[in-house]
Design a protein around this motif. Structure first.
Motif, PDB file in Angstrom:
ATOM      1  N   LEU A  84       0.826  -1.205   0.000  1.00 20.00           N
ATOM      2  CA  LEU A  84       0.000   0.000   0.000  1.00 20.00           C
ATOM      3  C   LEU A  84       0.860   1.256   0.000  1.00 20.00           C
ATOM      4  CD1 LEU A  84      -2.762  -1.037   2.572  1.00 20.00           C
ATOM      5  CD2 LEU A  84      -2.994  -0.920   0.078  1.00 20.00           C
ATOM      6  N   LEU A 138       2.250   1.786  -3.438  1.00 19.05           N
ATOM      7  CA  LEU A 138       1.228   2.236  -4.382  1.00 19.05           C
ATOM      8  C   LEU A 138       0.893   3.704  -4.180  1.00 19.05           C
ATOM      9  CD1 LEU A 138      -1.198  -0.819  -4.305  1.00 19.05           C
ATOM     10  CD2 LEU A 138      -0.017   0.041  -6.341  1.00 19.05           C
ATOM     11  N   ALA A 182      -3.359   3.367  -4.571  1.00 19.71           N
ATOM     12  CA  ALA A 182      -4.020   2.348  -3.759  1.00 19.71           C
ATOM     13  C   ALA A 182      -5.486   2.714  -3.598  1.00 19.71           C
ATOM     14  CB  ALA A 182      -3.343   2.240  -2.396  1.00 19.71           C
ATOM     15  N   VAL A 239      -4.884  -5.236   3.226  1.00 21.00           N
ATOM     16  CA  VAL A 239      -5.272  -4.548   1.984  1.00 21.00           C
ATOM     17  C   VAL A 239      -6.775  -4.577   1.720  1.00 21.00           C
ATOM     18  CG1 VAL A 239      -3.014  -5.065   0.954  1.00 21.00           C
ATOM     19  CG2 VAL A 239      -4.962  -6.594   0.486  1.00 21.00           C
ATOM     20  N   LYS A 278      -9.028  -1.739   0.252  1.00 26.51           N
ATOM     21  CA  LYS A 278      -8.141  -0.682  -0.220  1.00 26.51           C
ATOM     22  C   LYS A 278      -7.643  -0.927  -1.632  1.00 26.51           C
ATOM     23  CE  LYS A 278      -6.786   0.160   4.535  1.00 26.51           C
ATOM     24  NZ  LYS A 278      -5.729   0.064   5.568  1.00 26.51           N
ATOM     25  N   VAL A 279      -7.592  -2.208  -2.032  1.00 24.96           N
ATOM     26  CA  VAL A 279      -7.275  -2.615  -3.400  1.00 24.96           C
ATOM     27  C   VAL A 279      -8.116  -3.853  -3.703  1.00 24.96           C
ATOM     28  CG1 VAL A 279      -4.907  -1.700  -3.434  1.00 24.96           C
ATOM     29  CG2 VAL A 279      -5.329  -4.053  -2.644  1.00 24.96           C
TER      30      VAL A 279
END
Length: 373
Positions: free
Chosen positions: A167, A170, A174, A203, A206-207
């Motif tokens: 994250l 990214l 993200a 994650v 968030k993704v």
């Protein structure tokens, strides 16, 4: 006195006598590349009663032969100069490791340190060893069966760090719609499930994990899975890659390069030298560093304590439940996230890798830019 108790008393007395003699004599050097020899003082008091078996799972990951084996052997030699270490590597085969346990039992080892290739498949071998009065320590991976102790890292925390590392790499990219390729470890390794659990929790929301497969801890398998993911999702639609370890990350990076993908974050774990070099050069975003020496030292200390019949509670301060439902006294160590910003203050400072190891000709400019000299 019953037979079992008599054997325990005799073995303990023999080990105590051997340690006493070691204090008066000079310990000998190793008799072979895989054995830490008993002291060469003319005494044979510890012969056959002070043997510790060490079984590691595979040799594709550089850590086992380069770090774990020599570190464990050195610590045992320090703590018990007359103890002998008998070593084997399963080379990735659960069947081979089962046979190696049998060989260790027949050789009369008193304590067995096992890093299981397959934590469930090893259960019957662990039971067979315990039935012969052998104390078993699960090393790095929690083997099923009646093991006496376990030493590893907090592996859910490893996965959490991996997720946070991705994250962070990214940054603003993200987002819940960002597609991530996830390549996990071998399901036969219980740590792989912990890594995955920690990563996915970190994650979640968030993704988007658009592709999830096992790379079996093998670089070539991970490369194949990554190529399949790229073909399925499309190179332009992937925001980043997750690799459960650095060995597989190497294969994934090759697949990315072959597909013309660059500047996408990928991370791993183990702080392998090639991974640190990729981090310095910008082709890998992070790794998770699990310091080998504290883990090896803990395993060796537990082994010597069990050999001597002394308490292990000073090392095994918590418990962990295995896949077979056994509550095992455990020592769970703390991992560290490594990025370009802290390579020098982590793996270089700890002398895992020196600046000269990392900064070969191909990476000298990158090292200079990163302030690694």
């Amino acid at each position: 006195m019953n037979t079992s108790l008599r054997r325990t008393v005799v073995a303990t007395a023999a080990v105590s006598m051997a340690l006493g003699m070691a204090a008066c004599g000079k310990a000998g050097s190793s008799s072979s590349s895989s054995t830490t020899s008993a002291a060469a003082t003319g005494s044979t008091a510890a012969s056959g009663t002070g043997t510790i078996g060490l079984l590691l799972p595979e040799n594709q990951t550089t850590r086992y032969e380069k770090f774990d084996k020599p570190l464990i052997e050195a610590k045992i030699k320090e703590l018990a100069p007359n103890a002998t270490v008998q070593y084997n590597n399963a080379a990735g085969s659960a069947a081979t490791q089962a046979q190696q346990v049998t060989t260790m039992i027949n050789a009369g080892v008193k304590v067995l340190i096992i890093d299981a290739q397959d934590s469930a498949a090893i259960k019957s071998s662990v039971q067979a060893a315990v039935d012969k009065g052998i104390k078993v320590i699960a090393y790095d991976r929690l083997a099923q069966g009646p093991v006496s102790a376990y030493v590893s890292f907090d592996n859910v925390a490893v996965g959490t760090l991996q997720g946070q590392g991705l994250l962070d790499a990214l940054g603003s990219k993200a987002t819940p719609s960002a597609k991530i390729v996830e390549i996990d470890g071998d399901s036969a390794d219980p740590n792989a499930a912990d890594f995955k659990s920690g990563f996915q929790a970190a994650v979640k929301g968030k993704v988007t994990i658009a592709y999830d497969a096992s790379g079996l801890w093998k670089a070539d398998v991970a490369a194949q899975k990554a190529s399949a993911a790229i073909n399925q999702i499309g190179a332009k639609n992937i925001a980043g890659f997750y690799s459960a370890n650095d060995g597989m990350a190497a294969g994934i990076v090759t697949s990315m390069k072959n597909a013309g993908i660059s500047n996408l974050p990928i991370g791993g774990q183990d702080a392998q030298l090639d991974a640190i070099q990729r981090i310095i050069s910008g082709t890998q975003a992070y790794t998770v560093y699990k310091a080998y020496k504290p883990e090896a030292d803990a395993a060796a200390t537990l082994a010597v304590d069990l050999l001597n019949g002394t308490s292990i509670t000073s090392v095994a301060t918590t418990t962990k439940t295995s896949g077979s439902g056994d509550s095992v006294p455990s020592d769970l160590l703390t991992p560290q996230l490594v990025t370009k910003a802290n390579v020098e203050s982590t793996v270089v400072k700890d002398a895992l890798w020196s600046a000269s190891d990392i900064c070969t000709a191909a990476y000298k400019a990158a090292c200079t830019a990163a302030g690694i000299q």
